[in-house]
Design a protein around this motif. Structure first.
Motif, mmCIF file in Angstrom:
data_model
loop_
_atom_site.group_PDB
_atom_site.id
_atom_site.type_symbol
_atom_site.label_atom_id
_atom_site.label_comp_id
_atom_site.label_asym_id
_atom_site.label_seq_id
_atom_site.Cartn_x
_atom_site.Cartn_y
_atom_site.Cartn_z
ATOM 1 N N ASN A 196 0.811 -1.212 0.000
ATOM 2 C CA ASN A 196 0.000 0.000 0.000
ATOM 3 C C ASN A 196 0.849 1.270 0.000
ATOM 4 N N PHE A 197 2.111 1.201 -0.459
ATOM 5 C CA PHE A 197 2.968 2.382 -0.425
ATOM 6 C C PHE A 197 2.431 3.499 -1.312
ATOM 7 N N GLN A 198 1.970 3.158 -2.494
ATOM 8 C CA GLN A 198 1.451 4.181 -3.410
ATOM 9 C C GLN A 198 0.330 4.981 -2.748
ATOM 10 N N THR A 199 -0.567 4.271 -2.064
ATOM 11 C CA THR A 199 -1.680 4.940 -1.380
ATOM 12 C C THR A 199 -1.163 5.813 -0.248
ATOM 13 N N ALA A 200 -0.220 5.280 0.531
ATOM 14 C CA ALA A 200 0.342 6.039 1.648
ATOM 15 C C ALA A 200 1.054 7.291 1.146
ATOM 16 N N PHE A 201 1.820 7.158 0.064
ATOM 17 C CA PHE A 201 2.540 8.317 -0.444
ATOM 18 C C PHE A 201 1.569 9.380 -0.960
ATOM 19 N N SER A 202 0.496 8.953 -1.599
ATOM 20 C CA SER A 202 -0.503 9.911 -2.082
ATOM 21 C C SER A 202 -1.091 10.713 -0.924
ATOM 22 N N THR A 203 -1.334 10.025 0.199
ATOM 23 C CA THR A 203 -1.862 10.701 1.387
ATOM 24 C C THR A 203 -0.840 11.680 1.944
ATOM 25 N N TYR A 204 0.421 11.243 1.995
ATOM 26 C CA TYR A 204 1.498 12.117 2.461
ATOM 27 C C TYR A 204 1.626 13.345 1.561
ATOM 28 N N PHE A 205 1.619 13.125 0.253
ATOM 29 C CA PHE A 205 1.820 14.215 -0.694
ATOM 30 C C PHE A 205 0.667 15.215 -0.618
ATOM 31 N N GLU A 206 -0.524 14.708 -0.412
ATOM 32 C CA GLU A 206 -1.688 15.592 -0.267
ATOM 33 C C GLU A 206 -1.548 16.451 0.999
ATOM 34 N N ALA A 207 -1.080 15.839 2.088
ATOM 35 C CA ALA A 207 -0.865 16.586 3.331
ATOM 36 C C ALA A 207 0.189 17.673 3.128
ATOM 37 N N LEU A 208 1.230 17.355 2.363
ATOM 38 C CA LEU A 208 2.288 18.323 2.074
ATOM 39 C C LEU A 208 1.741 19.490 1.265
ATOM 40 N N GLN A 209 0.996 19.181 0.218
ATOM 41 C CA GLN A 209 0.463 20.223 -0.647
ATOM 42 C C GLN A 209 -0.549 21.121 0.069
ATOM 43 N N ASN A 210 -1.285 20.547 1.008
ATOM 44 C CA ASN A 210 -2.319 21.302 1.730
ATOM 45 C C ASN A 210 -1.815 21.925 3.032
ATOM 46 N N SER A 211 -0.521 21.743 3.316
ATOM 47 C CA SER A 211 0.047 22.226 4.590
ATOM 48 C C SER A 211 -0.774 21.735 5.771
ATOM 49 N N ASP A 212 -1.174 20.488 5.691
ATOM 50 C CA ASP A 212 -2.023 19.885 6.719
ATOM 51 C C ASP A 212 -1.122 19.268 7.795
ATOM 52 N N THR A 213 -0.897 20.015 8.871
ATOM 53 C CA THR A 213 0.037 19.559 9.900
ATOM 54 C C THR A 213 -0.438 18.284 10.593
ATOM 55 N N ALA A 214 -1.736 18.194 10.856
ATOM 56 C CA ALA A 214 -2.262 17.011 11.547
ATOM 57 C C ALA A 214 -2.058 15.754 10.706
ATOM 58 N N ALA A 215 -2.380 15.835 9.422
ATOM 59 C CA ALA A 215 -2.213 14.679 8.532
ATOM 60 C C ALA A 215 -0.731 14.364 8.334
ATOM 61 N N PHE A 216 0.093 15.397 8.227
ATOM 62 C CA PHE A 216 1.527 15.183 8.030
ATOM 63 C C PHE A 216 2.143 14.511 9.247
ATOM 64 N N ASN A 217 1.752 14.946 10.428
ATOM 65 C CA ASN A 217 2.320 14.377 11.655
ATOM 66 C C ASN A 217 2.005 12.898 11.818
ATOM 67 N N GLN A 218 0.980 12.422 11.116
ATOM 68 C CA GLN A 218 0.668 10.992 11.155
ATOM 69 C C GLN A 218 1.775 10.171 10.504
ATOM 70 N N PHE A 219 2.610 10.820 9.700
ATOM 71 C CA PHE A 219 3.714 10.132 9.026
ATOM 72 C C PHE A 219 5.023 10.256 9.808
ATOM 73 N N ILE A 220 4.970 10.870 10.996
ATOM 74 C CA ILE A 220 6.156 10.969 11.848
ATOM 75 C C ILE A 220 6.020 9.965 12.987
ATOM 76 N N HIS A 221 6.923 9.016 13.042
ATOM 77 C CA HIS A 221 6.848 7.980 14.071
ATOM 78 C C HIS A 221 7.122 8.598 15.446
#
Length: 214
Positions: A46-71
């Motif tokens: 599911n990497f493609q799906t995960a990366f799409s979610t990450y990239f969307e968070a980056l483009q939208n400056s969505d800190t909450a969604a981005f922080n989900q990718f920080i362990h």
């Protein structure tokens, strides 16, 4: 006596119905057993799906969604190069990170990465002599957004030149085996290194360095 043919025909009818019902039940049981014992296909990566979610968070400056990718334990190591040597910063909340240049938000890199359509193949070669941003030349033999294994990054050794404490270097060494995928964006040379922990993809390292600048 005239009733006997009728009774006999009736018995034949019920016998046929009973046989048909029994056959139907047997077929249903066989079909059910076949369905239950049919091997299930392995779930897709599911990497493609995960990366799409990450990239969307980056483009939208969505800190909450981005922080989900920080362990929560390993954090995110951001690699920059303000001078001759790299600088590495460990981040657990992207809101607390400021880029070396003017302390700008991490999300400002989205201004340079407008799109990233992943292509899974080995990374193209790079030569500083071919780099000319004014002429639209990135220095790479092929341009795009590529994803491949992270073996090259794992042996890069940036952490050995980033003026880190021995404790911090040890943390990085413990994190490196978790890294499985590297995404390269050739127009910027930025790299994003992901690892899967407890069946979830995390961004463990982000290299936002410009090539040939030191």
């Amino acid at each position: 006596m005239p009733k006997l043919p009728f009774i006999f025909a009736l018995l034949l009818f019920f016998s046929a119905c009973s046989t048909e019902k029994s056959t139907s039940n047997t077929e249903e049981t066989v079909a059910k057993d076949t369905t239950e014992t049919k091997p299930q296909a392995a779930p897709e990566d599911n990497f493609q799906t995960a990366f799409s979610t990450y990239f969307e968070a980056l483009q939208n400056s969505d800190t909450a969604a981005f922080n989900q990718f920080i362990h929560p334990k390993y954090g995110l190591w951001v690699i920059e190069q303000p001078g001759a040597v790299p600088k590495m910063t460990q981040v657990h909340d992207i809101r607390n990170f400021g880029r070396e240049y003017q302390g700008k938000s991490f999300f400002t890199i989205a201004l340079e990465i407008k799109q990233c359509n992943l292509v899974e193949e080995p990374f193209p070669s790079f030569d500083c002599a071919d780099l000319n941003y004014d002429a639209g030349k990135t220095g790479y033999s092929k341009d795009g957004c590529f994803v491949w294994d992270a073996e090259k990054f794992k042996t890069s050794g940036y952490w050995n030149y980033a003026s880190l404490s021995e404790a911090k270097i040890q943390q990085i060494i413990e994190t490196l085996p978790l890294v499985q995928k590297t995404v390269l964006h050739t127009n910027t040379s930025f790299e994003f290194h992901f690892g899967k922990v407890d069946d979830q993809w995390y961004l463990l390292f982000a290299k936002i360095m410009y090539p040939c600048s030191a």
